[in-house]
Design a protein around this motif. Structure first.
Motif, PDB file in Angstrom:
ATOM      1  N   MET A 341       0.822  -1.203   0.000  1.00  0.00           N
ATOM      2  CA  MET A 341       0.000   0.000   0.000  1.00  0.00           C
ATOM      3  C   MET A 341       0.866   1.269   0.000  1.00  0.00           C
ATOM      4  SD  MET A 341      -1.049   2.386   2.524  1.00  0.00           S
ATOM      5  CE  MET A 341      -0.986   1.436   4.035  1.00  0.00           C
ATOM      6  N   LEU A 342       2.025   1.216   0.688  1.00  0.00           N
ATOM      7  CA  LEU A 342       2.946   2.348   0.740  1.00  0.00           C
ATOM      8  C   LEU A 342       3.832   2.431  -0.500  1.00  0.00           C
ATOM      9  CD1 LEU A 342       4.038   1.942   4.478  1.00  0.00           C
ATOM     10  CD2 LEU A 342       2.664   3.826   3.552  1.00  0.00           C
ATOM     11  N   CYS A 343       3.676   1.443  -1.396  1.00  0.00           N
ATOM     12  CA  CYS A 343       4.489   1.385  -2.619  1.00  0.00           C
ATOM     13  C   CYS A 343       5.962   1.140  -2.322  1.00  0.00           C
ATOM     14  CB  CYS A 343       4.319   2.636  -3.472  1.00  0.00           C
ATOM     15  SG  CYS A 343       2.844   2.581  -4.488  1.00  0.00           S
ATOM     16  N   TRP A 344       6.252   0.430  -1.257  1.00  0.00           N
ATOM     17  CA  TRP A 344       7.618   0.010  -1.006  1.00  0.00           C
ATOM     18  C   TRP A 344       7.929  -1.215  -1.855  1.00  0.00           C
ATOM     19  CZ3 TRP A 344       8.172  -0.010   5.089  1.00  0.00           C
ATOM     20  CH2 TRP A 344       8.018   1.307   5.564  1.00  0.00           C
ATOM     21  N   LYS A 358      11.704   2.410  -0.211  1.00  0.00           N
ATOM     22  CA  LYS A 358      10.657   3.371  -0.537  1.00  0.00           C
ATOM     23  C   LYS A 358      10.924   3.967  -1.915  1.00  0.00           C
ATOM     24  CE  LYS A 358       8.588   7.643   1.323  1.00  0.00           C
ATOM     25  NZ  LYS A 358       8.589   8.587   2.475  1.00  0.00           N
ATOM     26  N   ARG A 359       9.867   4.171  -2.698  1.00  0.00           N
ATOM     27  CA  ARG A 359      10.017   4.732  -4.047  1.00  0.00           C
ATOM     28  C   ARG A 359      10.580   6.149  -3.977  1.00  0.00           C
ATOM     29  NH1 ARG A 359       8.543   0.788  -8.117  1.00  0.00           N
ATOM     30  NH2 ARG A 359       6.955  -0.542  -7.158  1.00  0.00           N
ATOM     31  N   MET A 360      11.258   6.546  -5.049  1.00  0.00           N
ATOM     32  CA  MET A 360      11.844   7.883  -5.102  1.00  0.00           C
ATOM     33  C   MET A 360      10.783   8.973  -5.239  1.00  0.00           C
ATOM     34  SD  MET A 360      15.069   7.983  -4.571  1.00  0.00           S
ATOM     35  CE  MET A 360      15.312   9.682  -5.078  1.00  0.00           C
ATOM     36  N   ASP A 361       9.664   8.651  -5.875  1.00  0.00           N
ATOM     37  CA  ASP A 361       8.595   9.637  -6.020  1.00  0.00           C
ATOM     38  C   ASP A 361       7.263   8.915  -6.014  1.00  0.00           C
ATOM     39  OD1 ASP A 361       7.726   8.955  -8.865  1.00  0.00           O
ATOM     40  OD2 ASP A 361       9.814   9.515  -9.224  1.00  0.00           O
ATOM     41  N   GLY A 362       6.183   9.685  -5.894  1.00  0.00           N
ATOM     42  CA  GLY A 362       4.864   9.097  -5.772  1.00  0.00           C
ATOM     43  C   GLY A 362       4.148   8.861  -7.084  1.00  0.00           C
TER      44      GLY A 362
END
Length: 616
Positions: A341-344, A358-362
């Motif tokens: 859900m957090l896009c990790w 964690k992704r560099m951007d959303g």
């Protein structure tokens, strides 16, 4: 054979005090030589120093030790003119932590660790006395020896040597504790564990500089990361493992008392390059992933989260953990769902270690997060985390990515003096790139003057240093050295919220309100710096309380540097006159016409029920 500290005798301490009257500069020099020499060899050293200097302590030609502002008090009010003398607290308070007092904690609910959070005493219950050091207290060993050895008298608690005996945390040997560098998840030593992490995470090249270690134990991970140029902010509650944070600080490792409960952690968003949990007993998947959302808030885009221990790889390990496999399976499922859900992105899972990034951007996450009906946090400033009525409580929401990219952040040590992204983007009102550079240059100048005042400043004599009003972290940056670290405190009432920029420099720090006690044990710091702090808090809370708190967290024979307006310093010096500190007021390095002055002090050595260097 383990080293055996000796606290020295009264004759040694008396000989040192003779030199105090010759000037604080000589006092610093001789005191430092005494402490570095192994506790109790000052007599010969003092004579040698006097011989070599010709007895001349006027080594600062452009800084007058005698201030031109005498601070005469013309009031006829006896209550103003009389000095208040602070008495020692009872010996039972040697390890008193006002906002994490065990007796008070037990009156609060245990749900979600509420009882382990900060619960400060009301005004009528505050102590107005000096916290004593325990009998036999000695100056900690210098770094790096302090990483491995702590004098038993400084933290006389053996429970961890029994509870964690097979896990190689700490061993009791004679009159010292020895720390072999082990841990629950790294019984073979922290170095080998770090090597395993470094095979996935870019630790060597300065990409990872700041780390948050949750439930840190005795902070062996942070202790061993130091040699790899990574600085850890470690925290753990004050619980049944009585002295874990105290041990960390005695070892010379940054740590505070803290817990993941119902309140946001006192750090800015996007602060850490890496977060870590090694059997920290935090229910990461519970409460709809709220604790992972808080880690996500403080984790920098592109940062890493490491989970070591249950429930990772539960299919193989459930028997060794003596837990039902169904329970562990559900725990890991919840964690995996929250991370998705957090896009990790999951980068690694082997043995009992899992690593997410964690992704560099959303941008790449928006469609996935929309599909899962993610709730985004409504706060316009994700750094509002301390006593802000609407946003203090930890929320079940995702912190949006910032409009400005953190990709511009340089590797350490280049980032120490590079313009922080928060400054470059104009996110801190009133702080431009030019103002930032001016601030950095100013603090280089100030610290140069401090080193003339106290030549031991960067000698290794002072390992644990606190800046009580850190601003942009200029003091810490100018002091940067492998021999020391600085806890940069940004007061919650400061004009600007600058702690995010401090972290972007590769430094660490914390938000705090100095009307309350700090989240640490007594005798945590070797040196405390306070720039403009008393002007900031003047008439907002009792300056006496702030000074007593400074005394609580300062080690015996520790040093203090206070920089402020002369009128404020006169008030401060008067209060200090009733404490067991030796002080000296001096002019600004630019001369006597500058209204800002410097007050330097040394806390006297004294212990509970023992002999004291006090002349009172």
């Amino acid at each position: 054979m383990a080293p055996k500290p000796n606290p020295g005798d009264n004759r040694t301490r008396s000989s040192i005090q003779i030199f105090i009257v010759a000037g604080l500069c000589c006092f610093f020099y001789i005191l430092g030589a005494w402490q570095r020499s192994g506790f109790g060899k000052a007599d010969n050293l003092a004579m040698e120093i006097t011989k070599n200097t010709g007895g001349d302590c006027n080594i600062i030609s452009n800084l007058n030790f005698e201030t031109h502002h005498g601070g005469e008090i013309t009031s006829t009010d006896d209550s103003v003119s009389e000095k208040k003398v602070f008495k020692p607290c009872a010996p039972k308070y040697t390890d008193y932590t006002p906002c994490q007092d065990q007796r008070r904690a037990m009156t609060f609910p245990r749900d979600n660790m509420i009882y382990r959070e900060r619960h400060c005493p009301p005004e009528e219950e505050k102590l107005h006395c000096l916290i004593p050091a325990p009998k036999g207290y000695v100056t900690p060993f210098p770094w790096p020896k302090s990483r491995d050895y702590v004098p038993y008298a400084n933290a006389p608690y053996k429970s961890l040597t029994v509870e964690k005996a097979i896990q190689n945390w700490v061993q009791y040997e004679g009159n010292v504790f020895r720390f072999p560098g082990g841990g629950t998840q790294f019984p073979q030593g922290a170095d080998k564990y770090i090597d395993q992490l470094a095979s996935v995470i870019p630790i060597k090249n300065g990409t990872v500089r700041t780390l948050l270690d949750t439930g840190c134990g005795v902070a062996s991970l942070g202790a061993y990361l130091w040699s790899r140029n990574v600085i850890a902010m470690s925290f753990a509650p004050r619980d049944s493992h009585e002295a874990q944070v105290q041990f960390a600080l005695e070892r010379g490792v940054p740590a505070v008392i803290g817990v993941l409960g119902t309140i946001k952690v006192p750090y800015p968003s996007r602060a850490f390059d890496m977060a870590h949990c090694s059997r920290c007993l935090i229910p990461w998947g519970a409460n709809d992933g709220k604790y992972l959302m808080e880690v996500d808030r403080v984790l920098r885009p592109g940062g890493y989260w490491v989970l070591s221990g249950p429930p990772i790889n539960w299919k193989v390990n459930y028997k060794a953990w003596q837990r039902p496999k169904e329970e562990l399976q559900e725990e890991q499922r919840q964690i995996e769902e929250a991370a998705k859900m957090l896009c990790w992105e999951k980068k690694y899972e082997k043995g009992e270690i899992a690593i997410w990034q964690k992704r560099m951007d959303g941008d790449s996450c928006h469609s996935k997060q929309d599909e899962s009906q993610v709730t985004f946090c409504k706060s316009s400033d994700p750094d509002d985390v301390w006593y802000v009525p609407l946003y203090q409580k930890m929320e079940t929401c995702v912190t949006p990515y910032p409009d400005t990219s953190s990709s511009a952040l340089k590797n350490f040590p280049e980032r120490l003096y590079a313009v922080p992204p928060r400054v470059a983007s104009g996110s801190i009102p009133g702080v431009s790139a030019e103002k930032y550079q001016e601030d950095s240059n100013k603090w280089k100048k100030h610290v140069k003057a401090y080193k003339r005042i106290n030549r031991l400043l960067d000698s290794g004599r002072y390992r644990n240093i606190m800046d009580m009003n850190a601003g942009l972290g200029g003091f810490a940056a100018a002091l940067q050295s492998p021999k020391l670290w600085v806890m940069n405190v940004v007061p919650t009432i400061a004009e600007r919220s600058t702690l995010g920029a401090v972290y972007e420099r590769g430094l660490i720090g914390i938000y705090h309100d100095w009307c309350e006690a700090f989240s640490t044990y007594p005798r945590s710091y070797d040196l405390i710096h306070a720039n403009g702090l008393f002007s900031l808090y003047n008439k907002k809370c009792n300056l006496e309380d702030i000074l007593l708190e400074m005394d609580r967290i300062l080690r015996p024979e520790g040093a203090v540097i206070i920089r402020d307006e002369v009128d404020v310093l006169i008030k401060v010096k008067k209060i200090i006159g009733g404490m067991r500190w030796d002080t000296k007021m001096m002019d600004h390095e630019d001369g006597p016409l500058v209204p800002e002055k410097i007050l330097v002090a040394v806390k006297q050595y004294w212990v509970a029920g023992g002999n004291s260097t006090s002349t009172q």
